[in-house]
Design a protein around this motif. Sequence first.
Motif, PDB file in Angstrom:
ATOM      1  N   PRO A 109       1.021  -1.429   0.078  1.00 21.83           N
ATOM      2  CA  PRO A 109       0.019   0.086   0.047  1.00 21.83           C
ATOM      3  C   PRO A 109       0.832   1.354  -0.054  1.00 21.83           C
ATOM      4  CG  PRO A 109      -0.298  -1.349   2.299  1.00 21.83           C
ATOM      5  CD  PRO A 109       0.452  -2.284   1.231  1.00 21.83           C
ATOM      6  N   ASP A 110       1.994   1.296   0.572  1.00 19.26           N
ATOM      7  CA  ASP A 110       2.988   2.451   0.532  1.00 19.26           C
ATOM      8  C   ASP A 110       4.130   2.013  -0.255  1.00 19.26           C
ATOM      9  OD1 ASP A 110       1.199   3.713   2.418  1.00 19.26           O
ATOM     10  OD2 ASP A 110       1.966   2.504   3.949  1.00 19.26           O
ATOM     11  N   LEU A 132      -8.255   5.230  -5.881  1.00 23.11           N
ATOM     12  CA  LEU A 132      -8.465   5.328  -7.409  1.00 23.11           C
ATOM     13  C   LEU A 132      -7.435   6.471  -7.817  1.00 23.11           C
ATOM     14  CD1 LEU A 132     -12.290   5.465  -6.821  1.00 23.11           C
ATOM     15  CD2 LEU A 132     -11.127   3.865  -8.342  1.00 23.11           C
ATOM     16  N   ASN A 133      -7.213   7.433  -7.129  1.00 24.88           N
ATOM     17  CA  ASN A 133      -6.149   8.475  -7.812  1.00 24.88           C
ATOM     18  C   ASN A 133      -4.724   7.838  -7.770  1.00 24.88           C
ATOM     19  OD1 ASN A 133      -5.985  11.070  -8.732  1.00 24.88           O
ATOM     20  ND2 ASN A 133      -4.821  11.586  -6.989  1.00 24.88           N
ATOM     21  N   ARG A 134      -4.441   6.924  -6.719  1.00 25.88           N
ATOM     22  CA  ARG A 134      -3.094   6.158  -7.056  1.00 25.88           C
ATOM     23  C   ARG A 134      -3.014   5.373  -8.197  1.00 25.88           C
ATOM     24  NH1 ARG A 134      -0.651   1.423  -3.333  1.00 25.88           N
ATOM     25  NH2 ARG A 134       1.487   1.652  -4.022  1.00 25.88           N
ATOM     26  N   GLN A 140      -1.430   6.789 -15.902  1.00 25.36           N
ATOM     27  CA  GLN A 140      -1.091   7.746 -16.554  1.00 25.36           C
ATOM     28  C   GLN A 140       0.374   7.767 -17.059  1.00 25.36           C
ATOM     29  OE1 GLN A 140      -2.431  12.119 -15.663  1.00 25.36           O
ATOM     30  NE2 GLN A 140      -2.769  10.884 -13.504  1.00 25.36           N
ATOM     31  N   ARG A 141       1.162   6.644 -16.116  1.00 25.48           N
ATOM     32  CA  ARG A 141       2.652   6.575 -16.332  1.00 25.48           C
ATOM     33  C   ARG A 141       2.776   5.226 -17.477  1.00 25.48           C
ATOM     34  NH1 ARG A 141       2.925   6.605 -10.108  1.00 25.48           N
ATOM     35  NH2 ARG A 141       3.234   8.842  -9.746  1.00 25.48           N
ATOM     36  N   GLY A 142       1.907   4.825 -18.028  1.00 25.92           N
ATOM     37  CA  GLY A 142       1.836   3.947 -18.819  1.00 25.92           C
ATOM     38  C   GLY A 142       1.508   2.196 -18.429  1.00 25.92           C
ATOM     39  N   ALA A 143       0.960   1.970 -17.202  1.00 28.67           N
ATOM     40  CA  ALA A 143       0.457   0.708 -16.490  1.00 28.67           C
ATOM     41  C   ALA A 143      -0.589   0.315 -17.710  1.00 28.67           C
ATOM     42  CB  ALA A 143       0.228   0.736 -15.189  1.00 28.67           C
ATOM     43  N   ARG A 144      -0.812  -1.143 -17.548  1.00 29.24           N
ATOM     44  CA  ARG A 144      -1.757  -1.550 -18.270  1.00 29.24           C
ATOM     45  C   ARG A 144      -2.745  -1.846 -17.205  1.00 29.24           C
ATOM     46  NH1 ARG A 144      -0.084  -4.265 -22.849  1.00 29.24           N
ATOM     47  NH2 ARG A 144      -2.251  -4.991 -23.422  1.00 29.24           N
ATOM     48  N   LEU A 145      -4.167  -1.998 -17.734  1.00 30.47           N
ATOM     49  CA  LEU A 145      -5.293  -1.960 -16.824  1.00 30.47           C
ATOM     50  C   LEU A 145      -6.054  -3.205 -17.000  1.00 30.47           C
ATOM     51  CD1 LEU A 145      -7.134  -0.687 -14.880  1.00 30.47           C
ATOM     52  CD2 LEU A 145      -8.351   0.365 -16.595  1.00 30.47           C
ATOM     53  N   LEU A 171     -12.242   5.442 -14.305  1.00 31.55           N
ATOM     54  CA  LEU A 171     -10.593   5.297 -14.788  1.00 31.55           C
ATOM     55  C   LEU A 171     -10.323   5.241 -16.262  1.00 31.55           C
ATOM     56  CD1 LEU A 171      -9.456   2.694 -11.944  1.00 31.55           C
ATOM     57  CD2 LEU A 171      -8.721   5.185 -12.209  1.00 31.55           C
ATOM     58  N   GLU A 172     -10.967   4.123 -16.849  1.00 34.17           N
ATOM     59  CA  GLU A 172     -10.922   4.031 -18.575  1.00 34.17           C
ATOM     60  C   GLU A 172     -10.869   5.608 -19.211  1.00 34.17           C
ATOM     61  OE1 GLU A 172     -12.224  -0.325 -19.686  1.00 34.17           O
ATOM     62  OE2 GLU A 172     -13.832   0.948 -19.001  1.00 34.17           O
ATOM     63  N   ARG A 173     -11.887   6.166 -18.700  1.00 38.23           N
ATOM     64  CA  ARG A 173     -12.003   7.493 -19.520  1.00 38.23           C
ATOM     65  C   ARG A 173     -10.939   8.429 -19.223  1.00 38.23           C
ATOM     66  NH1 ARG A 173     -17.691  10.977 -20.342  1.00 38.23           N
ATOM     67  NH2 ARG A 173     -16.743  12.529 -21.617  1.00 38.23           N
ATOM     68  N   ALA A 174     -10.628   8.512 -17.776  1.00 38.60           N
ATOM     69  CA  ALA A 174      -9.657   9.518 -17.252  1.00 38.60           C
ATOM     70  C   ALA A 174      -8.136   9.378 -17.828  1.00 38.60           C
ATOM     71  CB  ALA A 174      -9.779   9.576 -15.811  1.00 38.60           C
TER      72      ALA A 174
END
Length: 264
Positions: A109-110, A132-134, A140-145, A171-174
Amino acid sequence: MQRVGAVLIDIDGVLTVSWEPLPGAVTALERLRERGLRLALLTNTTSRTRNSIATVLAEAGFPVTADDVLTAPVATAAYLTERFPGARCLLLNSGDIGEDFAGVTVMGPDEEGVADVVVVGGAGPEFGYAALNRAFAHLQRGARLVAMHRNLYWRTASGLDLDSGAFLPGLERAAGVEAEVTGKPAGPFFAAALARLGADASETLMVGDDIESDVLAAQRHGLTGVLVRTGKYRPETHRAASGSPDHVVDSFAGLPGLLERLEG
């Protein structure tokens, strides 16, 4: 369809609600066993491990073992191991599924650093703004979802509760990405269950309370769908669905009777 040889069964809302057996469900499952049918419990539940699920069901009287249970977390772990070996994963999920995620590197978590994959499981208190913001920051840094499912809600003893499908589109749209789904309604999830049973889609029923993710998704992959009017079932959702179930029964207790009619 040809003679029924196998049955895939959703758990939450079909066999149980809040892990309490629905009326007639234990007896109905026993009758399916007596008929010699190959059975698998196919669930998007992400709050418990497959061993925990099997234990709770067995204690309630259902004739099942862990080998009968295929969960979205188990399917997700296999998917991550195959597609993203060695990836650092940020897991957003309510419940302890560590046992079923053996072999997957999950960030603490940290923990600092960048995640390779953001994995979204089931919703709960953990789905707050900070979490959710994390996840959004890593996307935004390129991680896959990767999402275990898109369920909007599930049925509890006190009513319907929101699930992660209510948060995932945001999350997808943002982040401008699209999630890769590993549980129902994904085709590979149904295929894995059929392979485990050694069954063909044409001889298999899928029984569920979610008309889209359980029933119509299974029908699109060649299975025969059976919708039950329990759990998350809602008449308005049924009317607005993208298709029609092959069969509808009031509850899982009515499944043995449906089988007799199909084979009669």
